[in-house]
Design a protein around this motif. Structure first.
Motif, PDB file in Angstrom:
ATOM      1  N   ILE A 105      57.188  82.484 100.689  1.00 10.92           N
ATOM      2  CA  ILE A 105      58.274  81.507 100.646  1.00 10.92           C
ATOM      3  C   ILE A 105      57.639  80.129 100.613  1.00 10.92           C
ATOM      4  N   ILE A 117      58.300  90.098  97.363  1.00 13.21           N
ATOM      5  CA  ILE A 117      59.208  89.075  96.842  1.00 13.21           C
ATOM      6  C   ILE A 117      58.595  87.698  97.028  1.00 13.21           C
ATOM      7  N   GLN A 118      58.800  86.845  96.034  1.00  6.86           N
ATOM      8  CA  GLN A 118      58.397  85.442  96.089  1.00  6.86           C
ATOM      9  C   GLN A 118      59.649  84.588  95.948  1.00  6.86           C
ATOM     10  N   ILE A 119      59.821  83.638  96.853  1.00  6.26           N
ATOM     11  CA  ILE A 119      60.964  82.723  96.817  1.00  6.26           C
ATOM     12  C   ILE A 119      60.417  81.305  96.825  1.00  6.26           C
ATOM     13  N   ASN A 123      57.063  80.617  90.948  1.00  5.00           N
ATOM     14  CA  ASN A 123      56.491  81.849  91.458  1.00  5.00           C
ATOM     15  C   ASN A 123      55.700  82.555  90.365  1.00  5.00           C
ATOM     16  N   LEU A 132      62.566  80.018  91.352  1.00  3.54           N
ATOM     17  CA  LEU A 132      63.461  80.503  92.413  1.00  3.54           C
ATOM     18  C   LEU A 132      63.083  81.853  93.014  1.00  3.54           C
ATOM     19  N   VAL A 133      63.197  82.953  92.272  1.00  3.45           N
ATOM     20  CA  VAL A 133      62.909  84.271  92.846  1.00  3.45           C
ATOM     21  C   VAL A 133      62.065  85.088  91.872  1.00  3.45           C
ATOM     22  N   ASN A 134      61.054  85.747  92.404  1.00  2.00           N
ATOM     23  CA  ASN A 134      60.209  86.652  91.621  1.00  2.00           C
ATOM     24  C   ASN A 134      59.929  87.878  92.479  1.00  2.00           C
ATOM     25  N   TRP A 135      59.641  88.990  91.860  1.00  2.00           N
ATOM     26  CA  TRP A 135      59.425  90.224  92.590  1.00  2.00           C
ATOM     27  C   TRP A 135      58.529  91.153  91.793  1.00  2.00           C
TER      28      TRP A 135
END
Length: 137
Positions: A105, A117-119, A123, A132-135
């Motif tokens: 994060i 997860i990356q927030i 990312n 914003l969001v990656n996974w």
């Protein structure tokens, strides 16, 4: 993961200092006004500027930079870096050189091999670069 490097000193309990450096193993809580480094921490390491450990089992908190070869737990700082992360990195810039299992994060998150997860604003993992969001699982 067990550190194989020999230590010159083992500190059990509470360590409060202006800064501690060397082949030191900490078991408990270590607080440093400036910088601290060691072979391993089993517990909580808090530093005003920088924490550098080969093996971190627990929590690393610093004002500017946390660094570890192996991190099992939490890194919280403006900048965090490790080769192997099993847990959570929270900060402005988070970087994992080899393998990350967990959550990043921050403003900028970068991991070479990710299961988690990356927030953040930007990312990067081995599959994609996203805002914003990656996974990756």
């Amino acid at each position: 993961i067990i550190s194989t490097e020999e230590t010159d000193e083992v500190i059990n309990g509470l360590n409060i200092s202006g800064g501690t450096m060397g082949n030191v193993s900490y078991n408990g809580i270590t607080l440093a006004l400036g910088v601290q480094s060691g072979t391993e921490i089993n517990g909580i390491a808090i530093a005003g500027i920088w924490n550098g450990m080969k093996l971190s089992n627990g929590i690393q908190i610093s004002g500017l930079f946390n660094e570890a070869t192996y991190s099992n737990g939490l890194q919280f700082s403006i900048s965090n870096a490790t080769n192997y992360m099993y847990g959570i990195q929270m900060g402005g810039v988070n970087f994992v050189e080899e393998n990350m299992i967990g959550v990043q994060i921050g403003v900028w998150n970068d991991s070479k091999k990710t299961k988690g997860i990356q927030i953040g604003l930007w990312n990067i993992n081995e599959k994609r670069k996203t805002p914003l969001v990656n996974w990756n699982f």
